[in-house]
Design an enzyme around this catalytic site. Structure first.
Site, PDB file in Angstrom:
ATOM      1  N   ASP A  59       0.816  -1.218   0.000  1.00 32.92           N
ATOM      2  CA  ASP A  59       0.000   0.000   0.000  1.00 32.92           C
ATOM      3  C   ASP A  59       0.852   1.272   0.000  1.00 32.92           C
ATOM      4  O   ASP A  59       0.691   2.152   0.853  1.00 32.92           O
ATOM      5  CB  ASP A  59      -0.926   0.021   1.223  1.00 32.92           C
ATOM      6  CG  ASP A  59      -1.750  -1.246   1.359  1.00 32.92           C
ATOM      7  OD1 ASP A  59      -2.119  -1.825   0.323  1.00 32.92           O
ATOM      8  OD2 ASP A  59      -2.027  -1.658   2.505  1.00 32.92           O
ATOM      9  N   GLU A 232     -11.387   1.085  -4.108  1.00 31.07           N
ATOM     10  CA  GLU A 232     -10.725   1.467  -2.852  1.00 31.07           C
ATOM     11  C   GLU A 232      -9.408   2.160  -3.154  1.00 31.07           C
ATOM     12  O   GLU A 232      -9.043   2.354  -4.319  1.00 31.07           O
ATOM     13  CB  GLU A 232     -10.484   0.233  -1.977  1.00 31.07           C
ATOM     14  CG  GLU A 232      -9.663  -0.843  -2.637  1.00 31.07           C
ATOM     15  CD  GLU A 232      -9.625  -2.144  -1.840  1.00 31.07           C
ATOM     16  OE1 GLU A 232     -10.103  -2.169  -0.689  1.00 31.07           O
ATOM     17  OE2 GLU A 232      -9.117  -3.138  -2.366  1.00 31.07           O
TER      18      GLU A 232
END
Length: 558
Positions: A59, A232
């Site tokens: 991430d 997302e």
């Protein structure tokens, strides 16, 4: 992300005069990685290895201030949280520290291994010269911290109870206005399973708070799929007269991808890129390709000083099918622009060796990746000789002062907590960064019961792990190997004299071998060969971390 010694753990070091009966002493820890994908020549004046962040650096989010880039990654339930790295060239990274280095910033009590911090995003507001890091602590809520100088620490968390979901991200416009976008449930009833939305809030920069209510700016996702799932990881950025909304789509596994939309206003209406997805490795490629990378997505973009745009994103290196024990790495690729849209990579495999562009060539920066212990094949030995722990070491959940550096190694006071419990363990963890690796230590430990054990643990989560160490069985000192996959099983054991013992793990893809050697003995003795370690793969165990190697002691082994 070159390791250095930093006093960022905010823990009191136990006095070397305080010793305990259940104390394990580790003389050293050594690690060596040797993956075929990095056994290639690298022309360091114009090439670099992918991934740039090797093993459990998921991430990624990036920003640039002047000539310095700042990168953050998810840390889940490890402490300190959110590694913060800096670079001048996007290739060579140095760990500056951790954004969340105080328990008050990162409460992790009772959280699972893959709880804690999800998807941190870093941004810089040019108007007030302030850095912001916003994220989700799944056990507490969404929040941000800020600082004028990342090297001097970050504020206490400012929670955002109106942000209902995960993956928040800041965008600061040229006029100083602030916005937060995030993943959230759709307004009203979902039309299908996995349908999510992207919401946008206006942000009061002066009041550090959210203005009014949210606007749902994207429902479900893009038209790439009939029923797009798990939109997302949103980021907004601006180029020219357009605002771009970039999101991950398809879930964080094999079907992962990155999609993008644009608008003349942060509030929308949003136009889909006709070339979506702009990044994926999910289809159209040889499944048996060398140096395979899968599951690419969750990207962030940054423009360098020379005007070249770059993407950082996560990906995985499976050893077979969709199994990988190293977790999700950070990758870097240049961005090209097509009809006003950024393109990363969709129809070609991600190569292990990549060509530099833009700032790297302009400034003739020489890549030093092989020296930085972040990518390529490398080895290191930590003899715990400094005044504090090397920054490679992590704790699981908020730690107590169970460890001590006495100048001759690392002492761990064994706590009555097992690796299977959601508690603060007496263990230090580092990443398994290679598919083929060796880890070794020497431990001096005198167990007094079968509940006491010290040595290694290999961790994916509470139910999927290995424990390899010295304990008592039938009142005899014994080296044992336990494998856990929804239930713990004793794989192998060997009685040993009550002496210091060396332990070694050799991992080769899916299968690991375990060795021990006694002080003054005949060298390495095989305890178990070719043990199936697929239980350390997220595809088998669930969760989001990469396998971690722990120096571990407990008085509650079960």
């Amino acid at each position: 992300m070159k390791t250095k010694r930093i006093p960022c753990l905010c823990l009191a070091v136990v006095s070397s005069s305080v010793m305990f009966a259940q104390t394990a002493h580790f003389k050293y820890f050594s690690y060596s990685g040797n993956d075929e994908r990095f056994n290639k020549p690298l022309e360091t004046n114009h090439q670099y290895f992918n991934p740039i962040g090797l093993g459990f650096y998921p991430d990624p989010s990036v920003c640039r201030v002047g000539d310095t880039f700042f990168l953050v990654n998810s840390s889940f339930s490890f402490f300190p949280g959110v590694p913060l790295s800096t670079s001048k060239d996007l290739i060579n990274w140095t760990l500056l520290g951790h954004v969340l280095d105080r328990t008050s910033q990162l409460p992790l009590t009772k959280q699972g291994v893959s709880g804690g911090v999800f998807a941190p995003a870093i941004a810089y507001n040019e108007k007030n010269k302030t850095f912001y890091m916003i994220t989700t602590n799944v056990g507490r809520g969404n929040f941000f911290v800020k600082t004028k100088d990342p090297s001097k620490g970050w504020s206490e968390p400012i929670y955002l109870p109106k942000v209902n979901g995960i993956d928040p991200s800041f965008f600061f416009d040229n006029n100083g206005k602030g916005y937060i976008v995030h993943n959230a449930p759709v307004v009203g009833k979902a039309d299908y399973e996995g349908q999510r939305a992207i919401r946008l809030f206006e942000f009061d920069v002066n009041g550090d708070s959210i203005k009014s209510n949210f606007k749902e700016i994207l429902r479900g996702g893009t038209s790439v799929e009939p029923q797009p799932i798990w939109i997302e990881g949103p980021h907004i950025f601006k180029r020219g007269s357009y605002y771009y909304l970039m999101c991950a789509e398809g879930g964080t596994g094999f079907w992962h991808s990155e999609v993008i939309l644009r608008s003349k206003s942060p509030m929308g209406e949003w136009e889909e890129c006709p070339h979506n997805p702009i990044l994926t490795q999910r289809k159209g490629l040889n499944p048996n390709r060398p140096d395979i990378v899968t599951s690419t997505g969750h990207a962030d973009l940054v423009e360098d000083q020379a005007g070249q745009w770059w993407a950082v994103f996560l990906g995985c290196r499976p050893y077979e099918n969709d199994f990988y024990n190293t977790g999700r790495d950070t990758y870097l690729l240049p961005v090209t622009w097509k009809d006003g849209w950024p393109m990363i990579l969709t129809d070609k495999p991600i190569p292990a060796v990549n060509e530099m562009k833009g700032i790297q060539l302009k400034n003739k920066i020489v890549s030093r990746q092989r020296e930085n212990l972040i990518t390529g094949n490398f080895s290191y030995t930590d003899r715990f000789e400094g005044p504090t722990l090397d920054s490679r070491w992590m704790f699981l959940r908020n730690p107590t002062a169970f460890w001590n550096l006495d100048g001759e190694g690392l002492s761990i006071k064994a706590l009555p907590v097992a690796v299977s419990e959601r508690e603060s363990l007496s263990a230090l963890w580092t990443r398994q960064q290679h598919t083929n690796f060796t880890a070794e230590t020497q431990v001096d430990f005198t167990p007094a019961s079968s509940k006491e054990l010290a040595g290694f643990s290999l961790l994916q989560n509470e139910e999927y792990n290995f424990v390899f160490g010295k304990t008592l069985i039938d009142n005899k000192p014994t080296i044992t190997l336990y494998r856990a996959e929804k239930g713990q099983a004793l794989i192998a054991s060997a009685s040993v004299p009550n002496k210091p013992v060396r332990l070694k793990i050799e991992g080769k893809g899916r299968y690991y071998s375990f060795w021990y050697a006694l002080e003054g003995g005949e060298g390495w003795q095989l305890l178990a060969r070719g043990v199936d370690a697929v239980n350390l793969s997220t595809n088998r165990s669930g969760g989001f971390i990469g396998a971690c190697i722990g120096l571990y002691a407990t008085t509650d082994h079960h």
